[in-house]
Design a protein around this motif. Structure first.
Motif, PDB file in Angstrom:
ATOM      1  N   MET A  53      29.187   1.565  16.013  1.00  9.82           N
ATOM      2  CA  MET A  53      28.716   2.951  16.072  1.00  9.82           C
ATOM      3  C   MET A  53      28.279   3.222  17.733  1.00  9.82           C
ATOM      4  N   ILE A  54      28.393   4.283  18.034  1.00  8.35           N
ATOM      5  CA  ILE A  54      28.468   4.635  19.164  1.00  8.35           C
ATOM      6  C   ILE A  54      27.194   5.765  19.316  1.00  8.35           C
ATOM      7  N   LYS A  55      26.191   5.389  20.457  1.00  6.53           N
ATOM      8  CA  LYS A  55      24.808   5.939  20.482  1.00  6.53           C
ATOM      9  C   LYS A  55      24.818   6.565  22.002  1.00  6.53           C
ATOM     10  N   ILE A  56      24.220   7.601  22.234  1.00  3.10           N
ATOM     11  CA  ILE A  56      24.098   8.126  23.585  1.00  3.10           C
ATOM     12  C   ILE A  56      22.709   8.727  23.748  1.00  3.10           C
ATOM     13  N   THR A  82      26.361  21.135  27.398  1.00  2.00           N
ATOM     14  CA  THR A  82      26.671  22.605  27.760  1.00  2.00           C
ATOM     15  C   THR A  82      26.269  23.610  26.959  1.00  2.00           C
ATOM     16  N   ASN A  83      26.428  23.679  25.645  1.00  2.00           N
ATOM     17  CA  ASN A  83      25.977  24.637  24.944  1.00  2.00           C
ATOM     18  C   ASN A  83      24.458  24.750  24.839  1.00  2.00           C
ATOM     19  N   SER A  84      23.715  23.669  25.093  1.00  2.00           N
ATOM     20  CA  SER A  84      22.128  23.726  24.963  1.00  2.00           C
ATOM     21  C   SER A  84      21.697  24.407  26.102  1.00  2.00           C
ATOM     22  N   TYR A 107      29.193  14.971  23.634  1.00  2.00           N
ATOM     23  CA  TYR A 107      27.911  14.950  23.863  1.00  2.00           C
ATOM     24  C   TYR A 107      27.627  16.030  24.938  1.00  2.00           C
ATOM     25  N   VAL A 108      28.599  15.737  26.066  1.00  2.00           N
ATOM     26  CA  VAL A 108      28.482  16.815  27.207  1.00  2.00           C
ATOM     27  C   VAL A 108      28.610  18.237  26.951  1.00  2.00           C
ATOM     28  N   LYS A 159      37.246   5.392  21.167  1.00  2.00           N
ATOM     29  CA  LYS A 159      36.727   6.845  21.176  1.00  2.00           C
ATOM     30  C   LYS A 159      35.529   6.806  21.721  1.00  2.00           C
ATOM     31  N   ILE A 160      34.910   6.246  22.660  1.00  2.00           N
ATOM     32  CA  ILE A 160      33.407   6.343  23.126  1.00  2.00           C
ATOM     33  C   ILE A 160      33.800   7.448  24.302  1.00  2.00           C
ATOM     34  N   GLY A 161      34.898   7.486  24.845  1.00  2.00           N
ATOM     35  CA  GLY A 161      34.884   8.585  25.768  1.00  2.00           C
ATOM     36  C   GLY A 161      34.928   9.988  25.205  1.00  2.00           C
TER      37      GLY A 161
END
Length: 165
Positions: A1-4, A110-112, A105-106, A97-99
Motif C-alpha cells: 500500500m502506498i502512503k504519502i 494543485t486542486n486544493s 497526490y500532486v 505505480k508509486i510515481g
C-alpha cells in the motif's frame, strides 16, 4: 500500500535526505558527474537544505510502500501554478505505480490550491523520467540552463501539465 504524508519533523527530513543519497547515486550517475551529484545532494537534499526550502515555502512529503520509506516529493505553490521540485523513488520500487500515486497526490494539491497547472524541471538526459512524465500528461515547453554554483549547471526541460479542477 502506498502512503504519502507531509514531512514535518526532523526525523522526516533525515529520512528524505537518506533516501536522496541512495536514489541520486542510483539514478543520476549515468547522467551527471559524481561531483555534481554530491554537490546537489548537499545543496538541495541535505536536512539543512530541506529546512531552508521549507522556510521559502516548499512542502515536502514522505512516500512509503507497505510502510517502507521508498521516496519523497517536494512542491511549491506559486501564483498561478504548482512547482513540482522533487519526485524521487528508490530504484527497487519503480514500476509499482508509486510515481503515478504521487502525481495523483500532486494533482489533488494543485486542486486544493485552486491552481490550473503543474510545472517541473527535468534533466534533458533523464530519458526514463521524461517518458514517464509524458505518459502522465506533461508536455515539454522550453529548455532551461541554470547555473547552480561551483562550476555546475542544470540542463533541463521545463514540462507542464494542465490540471482540470
Amino acid at each position: 500500500m502506498i502512503k504519502i504524508k507531509p514531512a514535518l519533523s526532523l526525523t522526516d527530513f533525515k529520512s528524505i535526505s537518506k533516501l536522496a543519497d541512495i536514489i541520486w547515486l542510483e539514478h543520476y550517475i549515468s547522467i551527471i558527474s559524481l561531483e555534481q551529484i554530491e554537490y546537489m545532494l548537499i545543496k538541495y537534499n541535505s536536512v539543512q537544505a530541506l529546512e531552508d526550502q521549507v522556510n521559502q515555502g516548499f512542502l515536502f512529503f514522505c512516500i512509503t510502500y507497505n510502510n517502507i520509506p521508498v521516496g519523497y516529493l517536494g512542491v511549491k505553490k506559486e501564483i498561478d501554478f504548482l512547482f513540482l521540485s522533487k519526485l524521487y523513488v528508490l530504484n527497487d520500487y519503480r514500476g509499482k505505480k508509486i510515481g503515478k500515486a504521487a502525481m495523483q497526490y500532486v494533482t489533488e494539491l494543485t486542486n486544493s490550491f485552486q491552481l490550473k497547472k503543474v510545472i517541473l524541471h527535468v534533466n534533458k538526459f533523464n530519458t526514463s523520467s521524461i517518458l514517464a512524465y509524458k505518459k502522465m500528461g506533461f508536455i515539454k515547453t522550453k529548455e532551461i540552463v541554470t547555473d547552480i554554483g561551483n562550476g555546475f549547471i542544470m540542463d533541463d526541460y521545463e514540462m507542464v501539465k494542465a490540471i482540470e479542477n
